[in-house]
Design a protein around this motif. Sequence first.
Motif, PDB file in Angstrom:
ATOM      1  N   ALA A  99       0.823  -1.211   0.000  1.00  0.00           N
ATOM      2  CA  ALA A  99       0.000   0.000   0.000  1.00  0.00           C
ATOM      3  C   ALA A  99       0.855   1.259   0.000  1.00  0.00           C
ATOM      4  O   ALA A  99       0.389   2.340  -0.378  1.00  0.00           O
ATOM      5  N   THR A 100       2.115   1.126   0.417  1.00  0.00           N
ATOM      6  CA  THR A 100       3.023   2.271   0.419  1.00  0.00           C
ATOM      7  C   THR A 100       3.163   2.863  -0.975  1.00  0.00           C
ATOM      8  O   THR A 100       3.264   4.085  -1.136  1.00  0.00           O
ATOM      9  N   GLY A 101       3.155   2.025  -1.998  1.00  0.00           N
ATOM     10  CA  GLY A 101       3.369   2.497  -3.359  1.00  0.00           C
ATOM     11  C   GLY A 101       2.318   3.489  -3.807  1.00  0.00           C
ATOM     12  O   GLY A 101       2.645   4.510  -4.419  1.00  0.00           O
ATOM     13  N   MET A 102       1.049   3.203  -3.499  1.00  0.00           N
ATOM     14  CA  MET A 102      -0.001   4.124  -3.931  1.00  0.00           C
ATOM     15  C   MET A 102       0.079   5.447  -3.173  1.00  0.00           C
ATOM     16  O   MET A 102      -0.235   6.502  -3.707  1.00  0.00           O
ATOM     17  N   VAL A 103       0.544   5.386  -1.934  1.00  0.00           N
ATOM     18  CA  VAL A 103       0.701   6.607  -1.131  1.00  0.00           C
ATOM     19  C   VAL A 103       1.858   7.452  -1.666  1.00  0.00           C
ATOM     20  O   VAL A 103       1.757   8.676  -1.780  1.00  0.00           O
ATOM     21  N   LEU A 104       2.961   6.784  -2.019  1.00  0.00           N
ATOM     22  CA  LEU A 104       4.115   7.504  -2.571  1.00  0.00           C
ATOM     23  C   LEU A 104       3.787   8.184  -3.894  1.00  0.00           C
ATOM     24  O   LEU A 104       4.384   9.202  -4.235  1.00  0.00           O
ATOM     25  N   ALA A 105       2.832   7.623  -4.644  1.00  0.00           N
ATOM     26  CA  ALA A 105       2.486   8.171  -5.961  1.00  0.00           C
ATOM     27  C   ALA A 105       1.605   9.410  -5.882  1.00  0.00           C
ATOM     28  O   ALA A 105       1.403  10.081  -6.897  1.00  0.00           O
ATOM     29  N   CYS A 106       1.078   9.716  -4.705  1.00  0.00           N
ATOM     30  CA  CYS A 106       0.224  10.899  -4.543  1.00  0.00           C
ATOM     31  C   CYS A 106       1.071  12.176  -4.535  1.00  0.00           C
ATOM     32  O   CYS A 106       2.276  12.149  -4.274  1.00  0.00           O
ATOM     33  N   ASP A 107       0.420  13.300  -4.767  1.00  0.00           N
ATOM     34  CA  ASP A 107       1.108  14.590  -4.768  1.00  0.00           C
ATOM     35  C   ASP A 107       1.414  15.086  -3.363  1.00  0.00           C
ATOM     36  O   ASP A 107       2.412  15.779  -3.143  1.00  0.00           O
ATOM     37  N   MET A 108       0.534  14.771  -2.424  1.00  0.00           N
ATOM     38  CA  MET A 108       0.715  15.159  -1.026  1.00  0.00           C
ATOM     39  C   MET A 108       0.263  14.008  -0.146  1.00  0.00           C
ATOM     40  O   MET A 108      -0.585  13.210  -0.527  1.00  0.00           O
ATOM     41  N   ARG A 109       0.834  13.973   1.069  1.00  0.00           N
ATOM     42  CA  ARG A 109       0.454  12.980   2.065  1.00  0.00           C
ATOM     43  C   ARG A 109       0.248  13.673   3.403  1.00  0.00           C
ATOM     44  O   ARG A 109       1.170  14.350   3.879  1.00  0.00           O
ATOM     45  N   ILE A 110      -0.937  13.546   3.974  1.00  0.00           N
ATOM     46  CA  ILE A 110      -1.190  14.064   5.307  1.00  0.00           C
ATOM     47  C   ILE A 110      -1.633  12.890   6.172  1.00  0.00           C
ATOM     48  O   ILE A 110      -2.216  11.919   5.671  1.00  0.00           O
ATOM     49  N   ALA A 111      -1.327  12.957   7.463  1.00  0.00           N
ATOM     50  CA  ALA A 111      -1.531  11.780   8.306  1.00  0.00           C
ATOM     51  C   ALA A 111      -1.958  12.157   9.707  1.00  0.00           C
ATOM     52  O   ALA A 111      -1.660  13.257  10.198  1.00  0.00           O
ATOM     53  N   VAL A 112      -2.624  11.221  10.370  1.00  0.00           N
ATOM     54  CA  VAL A 112      -2.939  11.376  11.786  1.00  0.00           C
ATOM     55  C   VAL A 112      -1.675  11.091  12.595  1.00  0.00           C
ATOM     56  O   VAL A 112      -0.753  10.424  12.121  1.00  0.00           O
ATOM     57  N   PRO A 113      -1.602  11.578  13.845  1.00  0.00           N
ATOM     58  CA  PRO A 113      -0.388  11.371  14.649  1.00  0.00           C
ATOM     59  C   PRO A 113      -0.084   9.907  14.942  1.00  0.00           C
ATOM     60  O   PRO A 113       1.073   9.551  15.205  1.00  0.00           O
ATOM     61  N   GLN A 114      -1.100   9.046  14.887  1.00  0.00           N
ATOM     62  CA  GLN A 114      -0.904   7.636  15.204  1.00  0.00           C
ATOM     63  C   GLN A 114      -0.370   6.818  14.034  1.00  0.00           C
ATOM     64  O   GLN A 114      -0.070   5.626  14.186  1.00  0.00           O
ATOM     65  N   ALA A 115      -0.254   7.425  12.873  1.00  0.00           N
ATOM     66  CA  ALA A 115       0.171   6.684  11.682  1.00  0.00           C
ATOM     67  C   ALA A 115       1.602   6.174  11.836  1.00  0.00           C
ATOM     68  O   ALA A 115       2.458   6.829  12.425  1.00  0.00           O
ATOM     69  N   ARG A 116       1.836   5.002  11.282  1.00  0.00           N
ATOM     70  CA  ARG A 116       3.157   4.406  11.216  1.00  0.00           C
ATOM     71  C   ARG A 116       3.397   3.953   9.783  1.00  0.00           C
ATOM     72  O   ARG A 116       2.454   3.682   9.047  1.00  0.00           O
ATOM     73  N   PHE A 117       4.662   3.843   9.411  1.00  0.00           N
ATOM     74  CA  PHE A 117       5.016   3.481   8.039  1.00  0.00           C
ATOM     75  C   PHE A 117       6.076   2.391   8.079  1.00  0.00           C
ATOM     76  O   PHE A 117       7.127   2.573   8.686  1.00  0.00           O
ATOM     77  N   PHE A 118       5.794   1.264   7.464  1.00  0.00           N
ATOM     78  CA  PHE A 118       6.810   0.225   7.324  1.00  0.00           C
ATOM     79  C   PHE A 118       6.518  -0.625   6.095  1.00  0.00           C
ATOM     80  O   PHE A 118       5.384  -0.734   5.652  1.00  0.00           O
ATOM     81  N   TYR A 119       7.596  -1.207   5.574  1.00  0.00           N
ATOM     82  CA  TYR A 119       7.520  -1.908   4.285  1.00  0.00           C
ATOM     83  C   TYR A 119       8.384  -3.164   4.407  1.00  0.00           C
ATOM     84  O   TYR A 119       9.507  -3.203   3.925  1.00  0.00           O
ATOM     85  N   PRO A 120       7.863  -4.224   5.046  1.00  0.00           N
ATOM     86  CA  PRO A 120       8.678  -5.401   5.364  1.00  0.00           C
ATOM     87  C   PRO A 120       8.825  -6.380   4.204  1.00  0.00           C
ATOM     88  O   PRO A 120       8.794  -7.596   4.383  1.00  0.00           O
ATOM     89  N   VAL A 121       8.988  -5.861   3.005  1.00  0.00           N
ATOM     90  CA  VAL A 121       8.982  -6.703   1.821  1.00  0.00           C
ATOM     91  C   VAL A 121      10.149  -7.696   1.830  1.00  0.00           C
ATOM     92  O   VAL A 121       9.995  -8.853   1.438  1.00  0.00           O
ATOM     93  N   MET A 122      11.316  -7.267   2.294  1.00  0.00           N
ATOM     94  CA  MET A 122      12.472  -8.161   2.301  1.00  0.00           C
ATOM     95  C   MET A 122      12.257  -9.315   3.272  1.00  0.00           C
ATOM     96  O   MET A 122      12.558 -10.477   2.963  1.00  0.00           O
ATOM     97  N   LYS A 123      11.705  -9.015   4.433  1.00  0.00           N
ATOM     98  CA  LYS A 123      11.442 -10.048   5.432  1.00  0.00           C
ATOM     99  C   LYS A 123      10.477 -11.101   4.897  1.00  0.00           C
ATOM    100  O   LYS A 123      10.566 -12.287   5.243  1.00  0.00           O
ATOM    101  N   LEU A 124       9.549 -10.663   4.044  1.00  0.00           N
ATOM    102  CA  LEU A 124       8.561 -11.582   3.480  1.00  0.00           C
ATOM    103  C   LEU A 124       9.072 -12.310   2.235  1.00  0.00           C
ATOM    104  O   LEU A 124       8.401 -13.197   1.712  1.00  0.00           O
ATOM    105  N   GLY A 125      10.263 -11.918   1.768  1.00  0.00           N
ATOM    106  CA  GLY A 125      10.865 -12.623   0.646  1.00  0.00           C
ATOM    107  C   GLY A 125      10.471 -12.112  -0.719  1.00  0.00           C
ATOM    108  O   GLY A 125      10.517 -12.863  -1.702  1.00  0.00           O
ATOM    109  N   TYR A 126      10.086 -10.817  -0.802  1.00  0.00           N
ATOM    110  CA  TYR A 126       9.678 -10.246  -2.081  1.00  0.00           C
ATOM    111  C   TYR A 126      10.495  -8.994  -2.370  1.00  0.00           C
ATOM    112  O   TYR A 126      10.996  -8.329  -1.462  1.00  0.00           O
ATOM    113  N   LEU A 127      10.580  -8.660  -3.656  1.00  0.00           N
ATOM    114  CA  LEU A 127      11.112  -7.362  -4.052  1.00  0.00           C
ATOM    115  C   LEU A 127       9.984  -6.337  -4.009  1.00  0.00           C
ATOM    116  O   LEU A 127       8.825  -6.674  -4.279  1.00  0.00           O
ATOM    117  N   PRO A 128      10.294  -5.083  -3.700  1.00  0.00           N
ATOM    118  CA  PRO A 128       9.266  -4.044  -3.810  1.00  0.00           C
ATOM    119  C   PRO A 128       8.917  -3.815  -5.271  1.00  0.00           C
ATOM    120  O   PRO A 128       9.664  -4.206  -6.171  1.00  0.00           O
TER     121      PRO A 128
END
Length: 204
Positions: A99-128
């Motif tokens: 889901a990070t990819g669609m967020v990165l493609a936006c022009d702006m990103r605004i978030a609530v204070p509780q938001a966290r961001f992580f992309y554990p693709v390597m741990k899962l054995g995939y390329l981004p």
Amino acid sequence: MIRVDDSGPIWEIRIDRPEKAGALTEAMLQDLADTLRTAHSARALILTSTGRVFSAGADLDAAHAGLATSPLWEEVSGAIAALPGLVIAALNGTVAGGATGMVLACDMRIAVPQARFFYPVMKLGYLPQPSDPVRMSALIGPARTRMILLGGHKVDAETALAWGLVDEIVADGSVVDRARELCADTVAAPLEIAHGIKAMCPVT
């Protein structure tokens, strides 16, 4: 489920699966891709979700069937980046995985204070997806991109703001309401001016 409100100049696309932390199935990704192909008439578009998490990425039950490496992720993020109108990610909570990819493609990103961001693709054995590291590096630099993708670093909202991964933290009120405020000038401007300025400030 993907819900779409296209009744006005500001479209809203909402991931509506709070019981599964916004995890995306193949059908949901296809629905997103199909919707985005018709969204070129939108003066502005807000991408958001329901619940306390924006999206946990691929539905884990479906991921084992190949969803995690589906070309649909790249199709969705590419369709967002190609829209001529302003696109804002109104992040109601944590963003993970594909889901990070669609967020990165936006022009702006605004978030609530509780938001966290992580992309554990390597741990899962995939390329981004191919465009994700490129867009992330353009926002936060290559070293911090490596921290997230190679180091498994989880980024909180304040750090994301300091790094440039998000543009604003909305501490009070609705992130969607704030996104609509940010869309107001674009919607009010002549179409060719709004589209022209966006074209001068392209997403990578």
